[in-house]
Design an enzyme around this catalytic site. Sequence first.
Site, PDB file in Angstrom:
ATOM      1  N   ALA A  11      75.475  60.933   5.820  1.00 58.96           N
ATOM      2  CA  ALA A  11      76.563  61.626   6.521  1.00 58.96           C
ATOM      3  C   ALA A  11      76.580  61.292   8.005  1.00 58.96           C
ATOM      4  O   ALA A  11      77.631  61.027   8.579  1.00 58.96           O
ATOM      5  CB  ALA A  11      76.424  63.138   6.316  1.00 58.96           C
ATOM      6  N   GLU A  32      67.723  60.311  15.176  1.00 55.12           N
ATOM      7  CA  GLU A  32      67.136  60.312  13.844  1.00 55.12           C
ATOM      8  C   GLU A  32      65.627  60.539  13.978  1.00 55.12           C
ATOM      9  O   GLU A  32      64.940  59.784  14.653  1.00 55.12           O
ATOM     10  CB  GLU A  32      67.433  58.993  13.129  1.00 55.12           C
ATOM     11  CG  GLU A  32      66.611  58.716  11.891  1.00 55.12           C
ATOM     12  CD  GLU A  32      66.704  59.809  10.822  1.00 55.12           C
ATOM     13  OE1 GLU A  32      67.811  60.325  10.599  1.00 55.12           O
ATOM     14  OE2 GLU A  32      65.641  60.154  10.243  1.00 55.12           O
ATOM     15  N   SER A  38      70.726  54.751   8.204  1.00 51.58           N
ATOM     16  CA  SER A  38      71.728  54.065   7.378  1.00 51.58           C
ATOM     17  C   SER A  38      71.130  53.360   6.174  1.00 51.58           C
ATOM     18  O   SER A  38      71.354  52.183   5.954  1.00 51.58           O
ATOM     19  CB  SER A  38      72.478  53.046   8.246  1.00 51.58           C
ATOM     20  OG  SER A  38      73.559  52.485   7.548  1.00 51.58           O
ATOM     21  N   CYS A  42      69.228  56.838  -2.473  1.00 50.26           N
ATOM     22  CA  CYS A  42      69.342  56.852  -3.939  1.00 50.26           C
ATOM     23  C   CYS A  42      68.707  55.622  -4.568  1.00 50.26           C
ATOM     24  O   CYS A  42      68.442  55.598  -5.772  1.00 50.26           O
ATOM     25  CB  CYS A  42      70.809  56.917  -4.362  1.00 50.26           C
ATOM     26  SG  CYS A  42      71.697  58.302  -3.644  1.00 50.26           S
ATOM     27  N   ARG A  69      77.802  47.822  17.542  1.00 53.46           N
ATOM     28  CA  ARG A  69      79.127  48.403  17.299  1.00 53.46           C
ATOM     29  C   ARG A  69      79.415  49.533  18.286  1.00 53.46           C
ATOM     30  O   ARG A  69      80.376  50.293  18.104  1.00 53.46           O
ATOM     31  CB  ARG A  69      79.217  48.910  15.871  1.00 53.46           C
ATOM     32  CG  ARG A  69      79.103  47.766  14.861  1.00 53.46           C
ATOM     33  CD  ARG A  69      78.928  48.273  13.454  1.00 53.46           C
ATOM     34  NE  ARG A  69      80.110  48.976  12.980  1.00 53.46           N
ATOM     35  CZ  ARG A  69      80.263  49.432  11.738  1.00 53.46           C
ATOM     36  NH1 ARG A  69      79.303  49.248  10.860  1.00 53.46           N
ATOM     37  NH2 ARG A  69      81.341  50.067  11.388  1.00 53.46           N
ATOM     38  N   VAL A  79      65.671  66.215  17.091  1.00 56.63           N
ATOM     39  CA  VAL A  79      66.346  67.322  17.786  1.00 56.63           C
ATOM     40  C   VAL A  79      65.649  68.603  17.346  1.00 56.63           C
ATOM     41  O   VAL A  79      65.609  68.929  16.167  1.00 56.63           O
ATOM     42  CB  VAL A  79      67.850  67.352  17.455  1.00 56.63           C
ATOM     43  CG1 VAL A  79      68.507  68.581  18.075  1.00 56.63           C
ATOM     44  CG2 VAL A  79      68.513  66.074  17.971  1.00 56.63           C
ATOM     45  N   ASP A 280      74.064  66.506   2.991  1.00 55.52           N
ATOM     46  CA  ASP A 280      73.285  67.268   2.021  1.00 55.52           C
ATOM     47  C   ASP A 280      72.915  68.672   2.489  1.00 55.52           C
ATOM     48  O   ASP A 280      72.569  69.527   1.668  1.00 55.52           O
ATOM     49  CB  ASP A 280      71.996  66.507   1.671  1.00 55.52           C
ATOM     50  CG  ASP A 280      72.262  65.292   0.803  1.00 55.52           C
ATOM     51  OD1 ASP A 280      73.411  65.080   0.403  1.00 55.52           O
ATOM     52  OD2 ASP A 280      71.291  64.551   0.534  1.00 55.52           O
ATOM     53  N   ASN A 302      78.501  61.035   2.284  1.00 55.38           N
ATOM     54  CA  ASN A 302      79.189  60.015   3.069  1.00 55.38           C
ATOM     55  C   ASN A 302      80.615  60.440   3.398  1.00 55.38           C
ATOM     56  O   ASN A 302      81.111  60.207   4.499  1.00 55.38           O
ATOM     57  CB  ASN A 302      79.217  58.696   2.290  1.00 55.38           C
ATOM     58  CG  ASN A 302      77.946  57.899   2.472  1.00 55.38           C
ATOM     59  OD1 ASN A 302      77.818  57.117   3.415  1.00 55.38           O
ATOM     60  ND2 ASN A 302      76.976  58.104   1.595  1.00 55.38           N
TER      61      ASN A 302
END
Lengths: 446, 446
Positions: A11, A32, A38, A42, A69, A79, A280, A302
Amino acid sequence: MRIVVVGGVAAGMSAASRAQRFSADAQVVVFERGGFVSYGACGLPYVIGGEVGAFSDLVARTPAQMRARGIRVRTRHEVTDVDARAGTVTVLDRAAGRTTTEPYDRLLLATGVSPVRPDWAHTDLAGVHVLRDIPDGEALDASVRGAKRACIVGGGYIGLELAEALRARGLSVVLLEKGPEVAGRMLDRPLQAQVREELERGGVDVRCGVTVQGLTGRGHVTGLQTDRGLVRADVVIVAVGVTPNVELARAAGVRLGKTGAVAVNARQETNVPGVYSAGDNTESLHRVTRRRVHIPLGLPANRMGRVAGVNMAGGEARFPGVVGTGIFRTFGLGVARTGLTQAEAEALHLNAVSVDVTSTDHAGYHRSSRPIHVRLTGERGSGRLLGAQLIGHNHLSVKRVDVVAALLGERATAQDLFDADLAYAPPFSGVWDVLLVAADRLQRTL
Amino acid sequence: MRIVVVGGVAAGMSAASRAQRFSADAQVVVFERGGFVSYGACGLPYVIGGEVGAFSDLVARTPAQMRARGIRVRTRHEVTDVDARAGTVTVLDRAAGRTTTEPYDRLLLATGVSPVRPDWAHTDLAGVHVLRDIPDGEALDASVRGAKRACIVGGGYIGLELAEALRARGLSVVLLEKGPEVAGRMLDRPLQAQVREELERGGVDVRCGVTVQGLTGRGHVTGLQTDRGLVRADVVIVAVGVTPNVELARAAGVRLGKTGAVAVNARQETNVPGVYSAGDNTESLHRVTRRRVHIPLGLPANRMGRVAGVNMAGGEARFPGVVGTGIFRTFGLGVARTGLTQAEAEALHLNAVSVDVTSTDHAGYHRSSRPIHVRLTGERGSGRLLGAQLIGHNHLSVKRVDVVAALLGERATAQDLFDADLAYAPPFSGVWDVLLVAADRLQRTL
């Protein structure tokens, strides 16, 4: 505009990409906690099983690629607190051991879930694993090398996928399930047994109705104590479910839903202005029941991330909700579901009825045909479809669950499904695809 | 009530079964010109190719089995005339050489199609075949034994399926197509080339833009004269299309539609009271265009038959129409379509736009993933889906065309498809199924 994203997997990364693409002016920062962003979590069981070359193959985009990007990605940055009134987050640089305060205009909580660890699984023994992220996978993979006996605790998606993977690695596998059958949260009872039988054909020692009480071993695990005796194992995987990571949401004053996950509207906004949640850790709307549910799976995560990203960047997007679709493979079996099971529908006091059809996935006379079982559930009176469960002996055959999933989004009836002009040629289906056979039978009972 | 069914394959047998089941009082009689009833003609190429054990495997129910269910089946009985005013048919018992007159209360024309034979294909030369029924298949199979060079004339479904089958039998195969590419009536131009390339990879010598002028040989065919020179062949298959068998309809005063096939309403009634028509000889409603089309395929034929059977027996059923779904496999490739192609939509003056997506059928990192190409077509302004074309290198992957086929029946939009909660796990699809990727791209262009 400064957009801060907490969590850089499904997400979070979808949101960051979308926000950046939607508004080139926005400054997008992703924090992160772990070392990877990324990646396709699964895919972890398939690296273990040898169907994916390496854990690094699961990474869709590296932090460097994201930076190229225009998205700032800070891995190993956790965090630890949110001050929603001030519009700041507290960030711990885990490598440097330093804490800073970072401002945001829009904040996304994409903190995901954590594997549930029962009391007995809080241990220092080596060889005891959960499987949530790439380091988990690497640790499990290392444990599997040289191991002989695996014990998987939990008969859900991950447990069932790992059972196959560990058999492929040559281990003996015992699977312990507390409930009366495997796949208990996914399928109606008669179909659960089919899954267990496939595991048994694959050489897995499935034991249901067993409660784990503790672990044995010194330094390294040697077994599990259960209410049905000792199970020897040199690798133990704890796969008994997940719980949403909502500590930061709580800190920010964000409201949780009845499911325990973060409550949001269709724009992925929480009750706290400027604070969004996706993935999630977040509830979603079930389009069949119109209730809020917590279904932590890859596609909805996503999708929520994309919606949040567009909205945070000043756009307008809405999350349509889910219909409860899930799919997995274990050994030769494909298992899929969408909508509601009969049991779920009854629990909601819907006037539901289910039909079962066992047929072949392809034309019965074609050498490629394999058995497939479809349970289709509908609502008496309205005639509408409520759900489908499929078990196929060519695993790919159950991807046709998507037909029902798509129709559930349209609130279609069993008659609508029966009327669908599905594709037929002998190596693909019978002339009456098994879904049509089931729909015909269902609409005559509704 | 006496129900007479002319033709005992897909539509006819479905109708007879349904009528008999609906009304135990009805006397149901089936006259079948040939020696077989209730067989899967679509399986013929797979018997030739060795993927089905024997031609008899294609038979779903024998005449004896049908009789046991109370349906009188007369094989080798040809209905040669209809007197709709008198309510009788003229029946030639081909074995006895005897003609009788049989009364009916309800008559079903399920006379199917015949392969088109160009002038040059009207020949006594051995080794020249069409493939429509089991005797055709047996004759072709006998010709193939000992043969070395096959030439298939026509690059449609049957030609493309047979190309693979004959290569599997060890023959060299030349495929001649009059048009500029193979699969010309099924796909848009860019996708046609992908099919040709797969045939070429499979060792088929594909020659497009070639017109056959005649055959060579004495007693047995030795080759074909074309506008591009001689093609040597000891087996020739003529697969240039089919034409509806409408002689009896004409005799009965039944109106034909613009397509040349029998015109019916949604109850499968013709303009002549008491006379019904169903199957490959019959038009159907295209649910996307609301026009009458002639799409002779297995599922619609069976479906029309069921509808006719119920209605003839005094019930009430309606044929919902088709959306133009088709699928085939040739070598490793699966090819599917539903709805309209871009070219078809443009010919109908729809404001259509198509997007092309090339991706993988499963998670890109999973060893089972293969390329898949999706072309998705929608209508500007309304946003509705118009059609999809899929080419997949694991042939089963294109069965997901059914998702679009089902949604076309609901007149869904590209956004609806994008919102569908499709099933995801790495051995089944990417997290964003290629259909969702295509829908996302399409809805942004509509």
